[in-house]
Design an enzyme around this catalytic site. Structure first.
Site, short mmCIF file in Angstrom:
data_model
loop_
_atom_site.label_atom_id
_atom_site.label_comp_id
_atom_site.label_asym_id
_atom_site.label_seq_id
_atom_site.Cartn_x
_atom_site.Cartn_y
_atom_site.Cartn_z
N HIS A 156 8.75 -19.77 9.36
CA HIS A 156 7.75 -20.43 10.28
C HIS A 156 7.67 -21.90 9.73
O HIS A 156 6.46 -22.61 9.79
CB HIS A 156 6.35 -19.85 10.34
CG HIS A 156 6.34 -18.43 10.62
ND1 HIS A 156 5.89 -17.92 11.81
CD2 HIS A 156 6.56 -17.29 9.76
CE1 HIS A 156 6.13 -16.49 11.82
NE2 HIS A 156 6.44 -16.39 10.40
N SER A 185 16.12 -50.12 10.74
CA SER A 185 15.22 -50.51 11.87
C SER A 185 15.35 -51.79 11.99
O SER A 185 15.30 -52.58 11.15
CB SER A 185 13.93 -49.78 11.49
OG SER A 185 13.05 -50.73 12.12
N LYS A 229 13.20 -48.81 6.50
CA LYS A 229 13.71 -47.58 7.12
C LYS A 229 15.23 -47.28 6.98
O LYS A 229 15.94 -48.13 6.81
CB LYS A 229 13.57 -47.77 8.80
CG LYS A 229 12.13 -47.74 9.05
CD LYS A 229 11.32 -46.53 9.04
CE LYS A 229 11.73 -45.87 10.63
NZ LYS A 229 11.20 -44.48 10.89
#
Ligand code: ARG
Length: 467
Positions: A158, A279, A285
């Site tokens: 999960h 980016s 980034k």
């Protein structure tokens, strides 16, 4: 308006330019030229052997087909849209080159069985290439796994921390998926490598054809049993597309983990510069675009499978022109799967695993709670009661903001008096991994066995394709 000389005998008027453009396939099915010529050579040789045409004519056709192949290979072939498809383009050029003998090539054959064989040969070639890329990927996964036999990380269910596992075990799980993909393709190949040539338009032919010898000559083992099925069957392409969809699904799952792991919240991997992008606005980034795109391209491959299933549904026997829609879908998938497998192997090769972060993360999320329960079972508690007591210990540790291993002996005894001094050794995360030696488990002996099995399989496949 233009006239098609190959089938135009009964037509008084010409074809609208829009119709010709709409129905033509030469702009894309020219990708099949090698397979078409290989199959035509085998057909011509068979016609000669069976005395349907003379051996002299066979020789002329074979030499002509070789010249056509050279022209296409060297970029000197003029493709004519008005000749519809790759098959008619090649045949027309053959006739231009060798004259009357060329006009006999199509004896006992229809484009329906012709396209079936060329496409099957093409699909078989693609499958072989995907298999070799998938084996390389298994090889990379196995090698990276071997480097990390002793490193642990939180295993999730999960997407929540569950139990510690070995990084090698995690990576090998993917190797097993891709190994199944290779074997699934082996199975699909049995049905791809069946020659439909001899089925002609749909009913078979009146000439004494020898379809099996054609099949053998192009490297296939068997032929169709029913001519109508032969020319209308695209199961082989569908099965192959399903295999491709499964490969992309597996790649996409791996991509998803790489994307999550690259997020600083996990921080389990550092992306290699060559497989990341920046980016245009945020200087910090480093984006996992390669993995994201691969996850995205999975949609295209599923789309192709769905498209062809939909094309085939409700088609009456036998050949229908709808089936020409099989090729573009397949070509797109072919390139996507091959490139994706290759680029994933490249990225994994250079991926940096932050094993310190992985080990550290094992301390968050009570990954040793099952160990405590199993420990109490060892001290004589029934598992359900042991589970309950371990749950209470988790609640207690959570209240104090620490891990189970940081609870003192007396704190643990207050919950369950059967706890003894040996409990802290049990709560060690790496020890938890070492204890899981059931077959196929994450324990070191099991992982060593998997590494050996996988490497032996990879080496065997590589030997097989080299030999
Ligand atoms: N271009 C066609 C295809 O890809 C070849 C077969 C055409 N046969 C026919 N009778 N129109 O399916």
């Amino acid at each position: 308006m233009s006239k098609n000389r190959s089938w135009g005998g009964r037509f008084a008027g010409g074809t609208h330019a829009a119709t010709a453009a709409y129905t033509q396939s030469q702009s894309f099915d020219r990708a099949l030229y090698r397979q078409d010529i290989l199959a035509s050579r085998a057909h011509a040789a068979m016609l000669g052997r069976q005395c349907i045409i003379s051996l002299e004519e066979t020789k002329i056709i074979l030499a002509g087909l070789d010249r056509v192949l050279e022209e296409i290979d060297s970029g000197h072939f003029t493709w004519k849209p008005e000749l519809e498809d790759v098959h008619m383009n090649i045949e027309a050029r053959l006739i231009e080159l060798v004259g009357d003998a060329g006009k006999k090539l199509h004896t006992g054959r229809s484009r329906n069985d012709q396209v079936g064989l060329a496409f099957r040969l093409y699909v078989a070639d693609s499958v072989t290439r995907w298999q070799s890329e998938a084996v390389s990927l298994c090889d990379t996964l196995t090698k990276r796994a071997a480097e990390h036999k002793g490193d642990i990380l939180p295993g999730c269910t999960h997407l929540q921390p569950a139990q510690p596992i070995s990084l090698a075990h995690h990576l090998l799980a993917y190797a097993w998926m891709f190994r199944r993909d290779v074997e699934r393709l082996d199975d699909a190949l049995k049905r791809v490598r069946v020659s439909p040539l001899g089925a002609a338009a749909l009913a078979g032919a009146t000439y004494p054809l020898d379809p099996l010898s054609v099949a053998r000559e192009v490297g296939f083992e068997t032929v169709y049993s029913n001519s109508m099925d032969a020319v209308s069957d695209r199961d082989f392409a569908l099965e192959t597309l399903f295999c491709a969809a499964a490969i992309m699904m597996h790649l996409s799952r791996l991509c998803e983990e790489i994307i999550l792991w690259a997020n600083p919240a996990f921080g389990f991997v550092r992306l290699p510069d060559g497989y990341a992008t920046g980016s245009s606005i945020m200087p910090q980034k480093k984006n996992p675009d390669v993995a994201e795109l691969m996850r995205g391209k999975t949609g295209r491959v599923y789309g192709a499978l769905t498209a062809l299933l939909t094309v085939m549904k409700a088609l009456p026997l036998a050949y229908n022109r709808d089936m020409q829609e099989d090729k573009e879908a397949f070509f797109d998938v072919e390139a996507t799967v091959e490139a994706s497998l290759r680029i994933m192997a490249g990225m994994l090769n250079e991926l940096e695993f932050r094993v310190d972060k992985m080990r550290e993360a094992c301390r968050r999320g009570f990954l040793n709670a099952t160990e405590l329960a199993d420990y109490l079972v060892g001290k004589g508690l029934p598992f359900r009661e042991a589970h309950h007591a371990a749950g209470q210990a988790v609640a207690e540790a959570e209240r104090h903001g620490k891990g189970l291993e940081s609870l003192s002996l007396s704190e643990l005894r207050a919950i369950e008096p059967r706890v003894e001094r040996d409990v802290h050794a049990t709560l060690d995360y790496a020890a938890a991994v070492r204890r899981r030696e059931t077959p196929g488990g994450t324990g070191p002996r099991s992982v060593k066995r998997q590494l050996k099995q996988m490497q032996r399989w990879v080496d065997g496949r590589n030997r097989q394709s080299a030999g």
